[in-house]
Design a protein around this motif. Sequence first.
Motif, PDB file in Angstrom:
ATOM      1  N   PRO A  68     -15.480  -3.845  64.719  1.00 46.48           N
ATOM      2  CA  PRO A  68     -14.885  -4.684  63.669  1.00 46.48           C
ATOM      3  C   PRO A  68     -13.790  -3.917  62.947  1.00 46.48           C
TER       4      PRO A  68
ATOM      5  N   PHE B 123      -7.884 -11.091  66.812  1.00 46.00           N
ATOM      6  CA  PHE B 123      -9.147 -11.097  66.068  1.00 46.00           C
ATOM      7  C   PHE B 123      -9.088 -12.129  64.944  1.00 46.00           C
TER       8      PHE B 123
ATOM      9  N   PRO C 251     -11.206 -12.949  61.703  1.00 48.50           N
ATOM     10  CA  PRO C 251     -12.327 -12.663  60.803  1.00 48.50           C
ATOM     11  C   PRO C 251     -12.917 -13.963  60.265  1.00 48.50           C
ATOM     12  N   ARG C 252     -14.211 -13.976  60.118  1.00 50.20           N
ATOM     13  CA  ARG C 252     -14.893 -15.167  59.601  1.00 50.20           C
ATOM     14  C   ARG C 252     -15.435 -14.870  58.209  1.00 50.20           C
TER      15      ARG C 252
ATOM     16  N   ASP D 163     -18.735 -12.758  58.176  1.00 50.74           N
ATOM     17  CA  ASP D 163     -19.813 -12.868  59.165  1.00 50.74           C
ATOM     18  C   ASP D 163     -19.636 -11.919  60.337  1.00 50.74           C
ATOM     19  N   ASN D 164     -18.394 -11.616  60.719  1.00 52.19           N
ATOM     20  CA  ASN D 164     -18.171 -10.708  61.853  1.00 52.19           C
ATOM     21  C   ASN D 164     -17.534  -9.391  61.422  1.00 52.19           C
ATOM     22  N   ILE D 165     -17.765  -9.005  60.178  1.00 52.90           N
ATOM     23  CA  ILE D 165     -17.329  -7.698  59.688  1.00 52.90           C
ATOM     24  C   ILE D 165     -18.579  -6.867  59.435  1.00 52.90           C
ATOM     25  N   LYS D 166     -18.735  -5.821  60.229  1.00 54.26           N
ATOM     26  CA  LYS D 166     -19.947  -5.010  60.168  1.00 54.26           C
ATOM     27  C   LYS D 166     -19.613  -3.634  59.595  1.00 54.26           C
TER      28      LYS D 166
END
Length: 301
Positions: free
Chosen positions: A73, A185, A187-188, A279-282
């Motif tokens: 991410p 990419f 991001p959500r 949601d997709n950033i870790k």
Amino acid sequence: MSGNKESDGGWRKFMWNSEKGEFLGRTGCSWFKIFLFYVIFYGCLAGIFIGTIQAMLLTLSDYKPTYQDRVAPPGLSHTPRSDKSEIYFKMSDNSTFKKYVDSMEELLRNYEEGRQSKEQKFESCGEFPDTYKDQGKLEDGIGQRSSCTFPRKWLGDCSGLTDKSYGFKEGKPCLIVKLNRIVNFKPRGPSDNSTLPEALQGKSFQNLIPVYCKNKRPEDASKIGEIKYFGFNGGFPLQYYPYYGKQLQPNYLQPLVAIQFTNLTIGEELRIDCRAYGDNIKYSEKDRYQGRFDVKITVNS
């Protein structure tokens, strides 16, 4: 003496034998055959190598990495950067924060409105968060894609337009934050507010990746004071994504969030943790900049 002469004559005869027309023990025809063999041999090796490289290049895209299955991410980076992520300065000494101011000015120079014209494929995408700006697939052959404008004035007190010191002179330093670029990419935004910090819960973040900073250590909770966020309501709006790469979007500007610490305790080393929420950033403890960063700030009078 005769032995030496015979030995010397043998060496000379090996170098050049005039009777047989041999050089180093081989005739001219023999040397030519050896030379021709190695020319063909190394020519074939070179052909195999070039053919392999060309075959590999056919599998690569001009617009994005072929394999992105291991791409982490995006990282969350900040300006000014410093050694060991430590920002130390004295309000009364301009030389202690000049390098920080210079780095922020260098970053925001590209965000001046005069550099974001229609001729450079810029267009306004609105002043409120919106959904993704989809401009087709990378390989569609449409050509260069447009980029959304982001004038530096949106960063308010941290824009450098009214305060050339970016708050450092008054002990209210600014940080400018951005998500690192990843081709294609998207991001959500956070779909579950319960995963957000308490201060953000109950707020709406539709089409937005919010950024939030707080004390890293419990003992610093009362020493940081108010934190202000400038930009798109303190987050990254989705209409700036996806990024189409340097070839298709050469003038692309990432959306920015400016963070100002307005009431830091003087003379204390304060450790601050900032994160982007989606949601997709870790996050990873092994990578201190994956979706987050922490910075030490010390303000002296």
